[in-house]
Design a protein around this motif. Structure first.
Motif, PDB file in Angstrom:
ATOM      1  N   ASP A 101       6.066  -0.606 -13.649  1.00  0.00           N
ATOM      2  CA  ASP A 101       4.620   0.124 -13.344  1.00  0.00           C
ATOM      3  C   ASP A 101       3.579  -0.110 -14.528  1.00  0.00           C
ATOM      4  O   ASP A 101       2.516  -0.098 -14.317  1.00  0.00           O
ATOM      5  CB  ASP A 101       4.814   1.392 -12.818  1.00  0.00           C
ATOM      6  N   SER A 102       3.974  -0.384 -15.570  1.00  0.00           N
ATOM      7  CA  SER A 102       3.384  -0.699 -16.767  1.00  0.00           C
ATOM      8  C   SER A 102       2.472  -1.919 -16.641  1.00  0.00           C
ATOM      9  O   SER A 102       1.459  -2.091 -17.475  1.00  0.00           O
ATOM     10  CB  SER A 102       4.147  -0.742 -18.006  1.00  0.00           C
ATOM     11  N   SER A 103       2.706  -2.733 -15.673  1.00  0.00           N
ATOM     12  CA  SER A 103       1.886  -3.976 -15.677  1.00  0.00           C
ATOM     13  C   SER A 103       0.544  -3.326 -15.137  1.00  0.00           C
ATOM     14  O   SER A 103      -0.524  -4.318 -15.750  1.00  0.00           O
ATOM     15  CB  SER A 103       2.289  -4.711 -14.190  1.00  0.00           C
ATOM     16  N   THR A 104       0.181  -2.270 -14.757  1.00  0.00           N
ATOM     17  CA  THR A 104      -1.193  -1.776 -14.379  1.00  0.00           C
ATOM     18  C   THR A 104      -2.147  -1.629 -15.623  1.00  0.00           C
ATOM     19  O   THR A 104      -3.220  -2.011 -15.421  1.00  0.00           O
ATOM     20  CB  THR A 104      -1.183  -0.743 -13.673  1.00  0.00           C
ATOM     21  N   THR A 121       3.549  -4.355  -9.876  1.00  0.00           N
ATOM     22  CA  THR A 121       4.222  -2.919 -10.074  1.00  0.00           C
ATOM     23  C   THR A 121       5.628  -2.878  -9.365  1.00  0.00           C
ATOM     24  O   THR A 121       5.861  -3.688  -8.618  1.00  0.00           O
ATOM     25  CB  THR A 121       3.321  -1.807  -9.312  1.00  0.00           C
ATOM     26  N   GLY A 122       6.385  -1.865  -9.696  1.00  0.00           N
ATOM     27  CA  GLY A 122       7.795  -1.810  -9.166  1.00  0.00           C
ATOM     28  C   GLY A 122       8.781  -1.351 -10.206  1.00  0.00           C
ATOM     29  O   GLY A 122       8.332  -0.759 -11.350  1.00  0.00           O
ATOM     30  N   ARG A 123      10.033  -1.624 -10.039  1.00  0.00           N
ATOM     31  CA  ARG A 123      10.861  -1.280 -11.168  1.00  0.00           C
ATOM     32  C   ARG A 123      12.191  -2.302 -11.073  1.00  0.00           C
ATOM     33  O   ARG A 123      12.577  -2.663  -9.946  1.00  0.00           O
ATOM     34  CB  ARG A 123      11.348  -0.079 -10.860  1.00  0.00           C
ATOM     35  N   ARG A 162       9.867   6.347  -5.398  1.00  0.00           N
ATOM     36  CA  ARG A 162       8.879   6.217  -6.131  1.00  0.00           C
ATOM     37  C   ARG A 162       7.492   5.809  -5.383  1.00  0.00           C
ATOM     38  O   ARG A 162       7.730   5.042  -4.335  1.00  0.00           O
ATOM     39  CB  ARG A 162       9.152   5.255  -7.067  1.00  0.00           C
ATOM     40  N   GLY A 164       4.639   3.673  -3.847  1.00  0.00           N
ATOM     41  CA  GLY A 164       4.422   2.356  -3.849  1.00  0.00           C
ATOM     42  C   GLY A 164       5.538   1.487  -3.933  1.00  0.00           C
ATOM     43  O   GLY A 164       5.512   0.058  -3.671  1.00  0.00           O
ATOM     44  N   PRO A 193       6.874  -3.661  -4.482  1.00  0.00           N
ATOM     45  CA  PRO A 193       5.716  -2.918  -4.323  1.00  0.00           C
ATOM     46  C   PRO A 193       5.456  -3.877  -2.869  1.00  0.00           C
ATOM     47  O   PRO A 193       4.420  -3.322  -2.213  1.00  0.00           O
ATOM     48  CB  PRO A 193       4.952  -3.392  -5.193  1.00  0.00           C
TER      49      PRO A 193
END
Length: 344
Positions: A101-104, A121-123, A162, A164, A193
Protein backbone atom coordinates in the motif's frame (compact mmCIF):
# COMPACT_ATOMS: atom_id res chain seq x y z
CA UNK A 1 -3.74 -21.83 17.83
CA UNK A 2 -2.28 -18.87 19.71
CA UNK A 3 -1.45 -15.69 17.80
CA UNK A 4 0.94 -12.90 18.83
CA UNK A 5 1.19 -9.72 16.74
CA UNK A 6 4.23 -7.45 17.01
CA UNK A 7 6.36 -5.16 14.82
CA UNK A 8 9.80 -5.26 13.29
CA UNK A 9 12.23 -2.35 13.60
CA UNK A 10 11.04 -0.72 10.36
CA UNK A 11 7.35 -0.94 11.26
CA UNK A 12 6.47 -4.09 9.32
CA UNK A 13 4.07 -6.48 11.01
CA UNK A 14 5.32 -9.79 12.44
CA UNK A 15 2.94 -12.49 13.64
CA UNK A 16 3.84 -15.59 15.63
CA UNK A 17 1.56 -18.62 15.51
CA UNK A 18 1.98 -21.15 18.31
CA UNK A 19 0.13 -24.31 19.24
CA UNK A 20 -0.18 -23.01 22.82
CA UNK A 21 0.30 -19.62 24.50
CA UNK A 22 3.98 -18.71 24.29
CA UNK A 23 5.67 -15.47 25.43
CA UNK A 24 6.78 -13.50 22.37
CA UNK A 25 8.43 -10.37 23.71
CA UNK A 26 11.71 -10.33 21.76
CA UNK A 27 12.44 -6.93 20.19
CA UNK A 28 13.90 -6.37 16.73
CA UNK A 29 17.10 -4.42 17.43
CA UNK A 30 18.30 -3.98 13.85
CA UNK A 31 18.84 -0.38 12.63
CA UNK A 32 16.39 -0.57 9.72
CA UNK A 33 15.06 2.30 7.67
CA UNK A 34 11.27 2.42 7.18
CA UNK A 35 10.15 0.01 4.47
CA UNK A 36 9.10 1.59 1.17
CA UNK A 37 7.76 0.27 -2.11
CA UNK A 38 7.24 1.84 -5.52
CA UNK A 39 5.40 -0.98 -7.27
CA UNK A 40 3.34 -0.35 -10.38
CA UNK A 41 0.51 -2.33 -11.92
CA UNK A 42 0.59 -1.87 -15.69
CA UNK A 43 -2.20 -3.07 -17.96
CA UNK A 44 -1.10 -4.99 -21.03
CA UNK A 45 -2.98 -3.23 -23.86
CA UNK A 46 -3.09 -6.42 -25.95
CA UNK A 47 -4.46 -8.85 -23.35
CA UNK A 48 -5.81 -6.66 -20.56
CA UNK A 49 -3.64 -8.54 -18.06
CA UNK A 50 -2.33 -6.70 -15.01
CA UNK A 51 1.48 -6.85 -14.85
CA UNK A 52 3.30 -5.91 -11.66
CA UNK A 53 6.53 -3.92 -11.97
CA UNK A 54 8.64 -4.02 -8.81
CA UNK A 55 12.06 -2.56 -9.61
CA UNK A 56 12.98 -2.20 -5.93
CA UNK A 57 13.10 -6.00 -5.59
CA UNK A 58 16.42 -5.98 -7.45
CA UNK A 59 18.03 -5.27 -4.08
CA UNK A 60 16.44 -8.17 -2.20
CA UNK A 61 18.46 -10.77 -0.31
CA UNK A 62 19.81 -13.30 -2.80
CA UNK A 63 21.04 -16.78 -1.87
CA UNK A 64 22.76 -15.89 1.42
CA UNK A 65 24.84 -18.55 3.20
CA UNK A 66 22.97 -20.55 5.83
CA UNK A 67 24.62 -18.69 8.70
CA UNK A 68 23.24 -15.41 7.32
CA UNK A 69 19.71 -16.62 6.59
CA UNK A 70 17.19 -13.85 7.38
CA UNK A 71 14.44 -16.39 8.15
CA UNK A 72 16.27 -18.24 10.92
CA UNK A 73 15.66 -17.17 14.52
CA UNK A 74 17.86 -14.46 16.03
CA UNK A 75 20.54 -16.35 17.95
CA UNK A 76 24.15 -16.04 19.07
CA UNK A 77 24.27 -12.31 18.40
CA UNK A 78 23.02 -12.62 14.81
CA UNK A 79 19.83 -10.67 14.16
CA UNK A 80 17.28 -11.74 11.57
CA UNK A 81 13.76 -10.95 10.41
CA UNK A 82 12.46 -12.96 13.37
CA UNK A 83 13.71 -11.57 16.72
CA UNK A 84 12.75 -14.64 18.77
CA UNK A 85 15.37 -17.27 19.59
CA UNK A 86 12.95 -19.93 18.35
CA UNK A 87 9.49 -20.08 16.80
CA UNK A 88 6.90 -22.49 15.45
CA UNK A 89 5.26 -20.59 12.55
CA UNK A 90 6.00 -16.94 11.81
CA UNK A 91 4.46 -14.58 9.25
CA UNK A 92 5.76 -11.12 8.43
CA UNK A 93 5.41 -8.44 5.78
CA UNK A 94 7.94 -8.95 3.02
CA UNK A 95 10.79 -6.45 3.22
CA UNK A 96 10.95 -6.41 -0.59
CA UNK A 97 7.28 -6.72 -1.59
CA UNK A 98 5.94 -6.91 -5.11
CA UNK A 99 2.79 -5.20 -3.83
CA UNK A 100 2.42 -2.76 -0.93
CA UNK A 101 0.00 0.00 0.00
CA UNK A 102 2.97 2.34 0.50
CA UNK A 103 3.32 2.40 -3.30
CA UNK A 104 0.66 5.12 -3.39
CA UNK A 105 3.23 7.53 -1.90
CA UNK A 106 5.62 6.98 -4.80
CA UNK A 107 3.47 6.09 -7.81
CA UNK A 108 0.58 8.10 -9.24
CA UNK A 109 -2.10 6.69 -11.56
CA UNK A 110 -1.20 7.43 -15.16
CA UNK A 111 -2.58 6.80 -18.64
CA UNK A 112 -1.60 7.77 -22.16
CA UNK A 113 -3.48 6.37 -25.14
CA UNK A 114 -3.48 2.55 -24.90
CA UNK A 115 -1.25 2.55 -21.81
CA UNK A 116 -2.25 2.81 -18.15
CA UNK A 117 -0.74 2.11 -14.76
CA UNK A 118 -1.75 2.39 -11.12
CA UNK A 119 0.16 2.03 -7.83
CA UNK A 120 0.91 -1.59 -6.96
CA UNK A 121 -1.12 -1.72 -3.78
CA UNK A 122 -1.78 -4.85 -1.78
CA UNK A 123 0.37 -6.86 0.57
CA UNK A 124 3.03 -9.58 0.37
CA UNK A 125 3.80 -11.74 3.38
CA UNK A 126 6.41 -14.39 4.12
CA UNK A 127 5.33 -17.54 5.97
CA UNK A 128 8.09 -19.43 7.79
CA UNK A 129 6.95 -23.01 8.36
CA UNK A 130 9.62 -23.88 10.93
CA UNK A 131 12.70 -22.43 12.58
CA UNK A 132 14.78 -25.38 11.27
CA UNK A 133 16.76 -24.06 8.31
CA UNK A 134 17.48 -27.52 6.91
CA UNK A 135 13.93 -28.86 7.06
CA UNK A 136 11.18 -28.83 4.44
CA UNK A 137 7.40 -28.74 4.63
CA UNK A 138 7.39 -32.50 4.05
CA UNK A 139 9.45 -32.91 7.24
CA UNK A 140 6.84 -31.25 9.43
CA UNK A 141 4.68 -33.18 11.84
CA UNK A 142 0.95 -33.28 11.20
CA UNK A 143 0.49 -30.97 14.18
CA UNK A 144 2.85 -28.37 12.69
CA UNK A 145 1.28 -28.68 9.24
CA UNK A 146 -2.10 -28.01 10.87
CA UNK A 147 -0.65 -24.91 12.52
CA UNK A 148 0.53 -23.70 9.11
CA UNK A 149 -2.97 -24.29 7.73
CA UNK A 150 -4.40 -22.29 10.63
CA UNK A 151 -1.97 -19.47 9.89
CA UNK A 152 -2.88 -19.52 6.18
CA UNK A 153 -6.55 -19.39 7.10
CA UNK A 154 -6.13 -16.54 9.55
CA UNK A 155 -4.11 -14.50 7.07
CA UNK A 156 -6.61 -15.20 4.28
CA UNK A 157 -9.45 -13.81 6.40
CA UNK A 158 -7.50 -10.73 7.48
CA UNK A 159 -6.13 -9.92 4.04
CA UNK A 160 -9.50 -10.23 2.32
CA UNK A 161 -10.81 -7.71 4.85
CA UNK A 162 -8.30 -5.09 3.66
CA UNK A 163 -9.65 -2.39 1.32
CA UNK A 164 -8.86 -2.95 -2.34
CA UNK A 165 -7.83 -6.62 -2.08
CA UNK A 166 -9.38 -8.74 -4.83
CA UNK A 167 -7.55 -12.05 -4.44
CA UNK A 168 -5.51 -13.71 -1.68
CA UNK A 169 -3.12 -16.46 -2.72
CA UNK A 170 -1.13 -18.70 -0.34
CA UNK A 171 1.66 -20.64 -2.01
CA UNK A 172 5.09 -22.19 -1.70
CA UNK A 173 7.84 -22.19 -4.29
CA UNK A 174 10.70 -24.52 -3.44
CA UNK A 175 14.09 -24.96 -5.03
CA UNK A 176 16.62 -22.77 -6.80
CA UNK A 177 15.50 -24.23 -10.15
CA UNK A 178 12.11 -22.58 -9.60
CA UNK A 179 13.71 -19.26 -8.68
CA UNK A 180 13.66 -19.38 -4.88
CA UNK A 181 16.35 -17.10 -3.41
CA UNK A 182 16.16 -18.20 0.25
CA UNK A 183 16.75 -21.82 1.23
CA UNK A 184 14.87 -21.70 4.53
CA UNK A 185 11.51 -23.54 4.35
CA UNK A 186 8.96 -20.82 3.71
CA UNK A 187 6.05 -19.78 1.55
CA UNK A 188 4.36 -16.54 0.66
CA UNK A 189 0.95 -14.93 0.67
CA UNK A 190 0.00 -12.33 -1.93
CA UNK A 191 -2.98 -10.02 -1.50
CA UNK A 192 -3.62 -8.78 -5.03
CA UNK A 193 -5.46 -5.56 -5.96
CA UNK A 194 -6.78 -7.38 -9.05
CA UNK A 195 -7.96 -10.83 -10.03
CA UNK A 196 -4.99 -12.63 -11.54
CA UNK A 197 -5.10 -13.71 -15.20
CA UNK A 198 -5.33 -17.48 -14.75
CA UNK A 199 -7.97 -17.10 -12.08
CA UNK A 200 -9.98 -14.83 -14.36
CA UNK A 201 -9.79 -17.39 -17.17
CA UNK A 202 -10.82 -20.19 -14.82
CA UNK A 203 -13.77 -18.18 -13.52
CA UNK A 204 -14.87 -17.46 -17.07
CA UNK A 205 -14.70 -21.17 -17.91
CA UNK A 206 -16.67 -22.04 -14.79
CA UNK A 207 -19.32 -19.45 -15.65
CA UNK A 208 -19.62 -20.76 -19.21
CA UNK A 209 -19.89 -24.35 -17.95
CA UNK A 210 -22.62 -23.35 -15.51
CA UNK A 211 -24.55 -21.54 -18.24
CA UNK A 212 -24.28 -24.52 -20.60
CA UNK A 213 -24.94 -27.36 -18.14
CA UNK A 214 -26.36 -25.87 -14.97
CA UNK A 215 -23.54 -27.55 -13.04
CA UNK A 216 -20.40 -26.45 -11.25
CA UNK A 217 -17.27 -27.08 -13.33
CA UNK A 218 -15.12 -28.08 -10.37
CA UNK A 219 -17.75 -30.47 -9.08
CA UNK A 220 -17.76 -32.17 -12.48
CA UNK A 221 -13.96 -32.35 -12.73
CA UNK A 222 -13.67 -33.79 -9.23
CA UNK A 223 -16.47 -36.30 -9.82
CA UNK A 224 -14.89 -37.45 -13.09
CA UNK A 225 -11.52 -38.01 -11.43
CA UNK A 226 -12.88 -39.75 -8.33
CA UNK A 227 -14.97 -42.06 -10.50
CA UNK A 228 -11.73 -43.56 -11.86
CA UNK A 229 -10.08 -44.13 -8.46
CA UNK A 230 -8.61 -47.62 -8.25
CA UNK A 231 -8.80 -48.23 -12.00
CA UNK A 232 -5.68 -48.83 -14.13
CA UNK A 233 -6.06 -45.55 -16.03
CA UNK A 234 -6.88 -43.45 -12.98
CA UNK A 235 -5.07 -40.17 -12.46
CA UNK A 236 -6.00 -40.09 -8.76
CA UNK A 237 -2.92 -40.06 -6.54
CA UNK A 238 -4.66 -39.83 -3.16
CA UNK A 239 -8.35 -40.19 -2.37
CA UNK A 240 -9.24 -39.19 1.16
CA UNK A 241 -12.61 -38.72 2.78
CA UNK A 242 -12.33 -34.95 2.46
CA UNK A 243 -9.55 -34.34 -0.11
CA UNK A 244 -8.59 -35.72 -3.51
CA UNK A 245 -5.22 -35.34 -5.23
CA UNK A 246 -4.97 -36.13 -8.93
CA UNK A 247 -2.87 -35.50 -12.01
CA UNK A 248 -4.85 -33.05 -14.16
CA UNK A 249 -6.08 -34.21 -17.56
CA UNK A 250 -4.17 -31.38 -19.29
CA UNK A 251 -1.10 -31.23 -17.05
CA UNK A 252 1.47 -28.63 -18.11
CA UNK A 253 4.42 -29.92 -16.08
CA UNK A 254 6.20 -33.29 -16.30
CA UNK A 255 4.98 -33.94 -12.74
CA UNK A 256 1.85 -32.10 -11.66
CA UNK A 257 -0.81 -32.80 -9.04
CA UNK A 258 -3.87 -30.80 -8.03
CA UNK A 259 -5.39 -31.09 -4.57
CA UNK A 260 -9.15 -30.48 -4.25
CA UNK A 261 -11.40 -30.47 -1.21
CA UNK A 262 -14.26 -32.92 -1.74
CA UNK A 263 -16.81 -30.41 -0.49
CA UNK A 264 -17.17 -27.15 -2.39
CA UNK A 265 -15.65 -24.20 -0.51
CA UNK A 266 -14.97 -20.57 -1.35
CA UNK A 267 -11.52 -20.38 0.25
CA UNK A 268 -9.54 -21.68 3.21
CA UNK A 269 -11.80 -19.89 5.68
CA UNK A 270 -14.80 -22.05 4.77
CA UNK A 271 -13.15 -25.45 5.13
CA UNK A 272 -15.11 -27.50 7.65
CA UNK A 273 -13.53 -29.09 10.72
CA UNK A 274 -13.22 -32.54 9.14
CA UNK A 275 -11.43 -31.24 6.04
CA UNK A 276 -9.07 -29.19 8.20
CA UNK A 277 -8.29 -32.24 10.32
CA UNK A 278 -7.52 -34.45 7.30
CA UNK A 279 -5.49 -31.89 5.37
CA UNK A 280 -2.12 -32.32 7.17
CA UNK A 281 -2.00 -36.07 6.56
CA UNK A 282 -2.99 -35.80 2.90
CA UNK A 283 -0.77 -32.85 2.05
CA UNK A 284 2.30 -34.25 3.81
CA UNK A 285 1.79 -37.60 2.08
CA UNK A 286 1.59 -35.82 -1.27
CA UNK A 287 4.75 -33.78 -0.70
CA UNK A 288 6.68 -36.83 0.49
CA UNK A 289 5.70 -38.70 -2.67
CA UNK A 290 7.24 -35.90 -4.72
CA UNK A 291 10.42 -36.09 -2.67
CA UNK A 292 10.71 -39.82 -3.34
CA UNK A 293 10.73 -39.27 -7.11
CA UNK A 294 14.32 -38.06 -7.32
CA UNK A 295 17.60 -38.38 -5.41
CA UNK A 296 17.34 -34.69 -4.50
CA UNK A 297 14.33 -32.76 -3.14
CA UNK A 298 11.98 -31.97 -6.00
CA UNK A 299 11.58 -28.27 -6.82
CA UNK A 300 7.91 -27.39 -6.65
CA UNK A 301 5.72 -24.48 -7.65
CA UNK A 302 1.97 -23.83 -7.71
CA UNK A 303 0.18 -24.90 -10.90
CA UNK A 304 -0.25 -22.08 -13.35
CA UNK A 305 3.21 -20.72 -12.63
CA UNK A 306 6.46 -21.43 -14.38
CA UNK A 307 10.15 -21.07 -13.56
CA UNK A 308 11.70 -17.71 -14.49
CA UNK A 309 14.24 -19.48 -16.68
CA UNK A 310 14.42 -22.92 -18.32
CA UNK A 311 15.51 -25.55 -15.77
CA UNK A 312 18.89 -27.21 -16.24
CA UNK A 313 19.00 -30.39 -18.37
CA UNK A 314 17.79 -33.50 -16.52
CA UNK A 315 16.51 -31.47 -13.58
CA UNK A 316 13.27 -32.68 -11.95
CA UNK A 317 10.95 -29.82 -12.86
CA UNK A 318 7.72 -30.47 -10.99
CA UNK A 319 4.62 -28.76 -9.77
CA UNK A 320 2.51 -29.57 -6.75
CA UNK A 321 -0.73 -27.85 -5.97
CA UNK A 322 -0.56 -24.93 -3.61
CA UNK A 323 -2.85 -25.89 -0.72
CA UNK A 324 -5.72 -23.53 -1.42
CA UNK A 325 -9.31 -24.58 -0.89
CA UNK A 326 -10.44 -22.90 -4.08
CA UNK A 327 -8.88 -24.79 -7.00
CA UNK A 328 -9.00 -21.74 -9.29
CA UNK A 329 -6.39 -19.74 -7.43
CA UNK A 330 -3.33 -20.31 -9.61
CA UNK A 331 -2.28 -16.88 -10.66
CA UNK A 332 -0.02 -16.80 -13.73
CA UNK A 333 1.28 -13.51 -12.38
CA UNK A 334 4.97 -12.69 -12.19
CA UNK A 335 6.39 -9.46 -10.75
CA UNK A 336 8.87 -8.15 -13.29
CA UNK A 337 12.04 -6.68 -11.74
CA UNK A 338 12.01 -3.67 -14.04
CA UNK A 339 9.98 -2.26 -16.92
CA UNK A 340 12.41 -3.58 -19.54
CA UNK A 341 12.20 -7.28 -18.62
CA UNK A 342 9.45 -9.81 -18.10
CA UNK A 343 9.57 -13.60 -18.13
CA UNK A 344 8.85 -15.13 -21.52
Amino acid sequence: MHKTVTELADGRELIYYDAAPTPRDAVDRRPLEPAASASEVRIDPLTGDAVTIAAHRQGRTYHPPADECPLCPSRDGRLSEIPAADYQVAVFENRFPSLADSSTAHVAPWSDGPYALTPGTGRCEVVCFTSDHDAAFADLTEERARLVLDAWTDRTAELYARPGVRQVYCFENRGADIGVTLGHPHGQIYAFPFTTPRTSLALDRAAAHLAATGRNLYDDVLAAERATAGKPDSRVVLAGEHWTAFVPFAARWPYEVHLYPNRRTTDLTTLDADARAEFPRVYLDLLRRFDRLFPVPAPTSPPGTRPPAPPPPNSPSTSSCSPCAAPATSSSTWPAPNPAWAPS
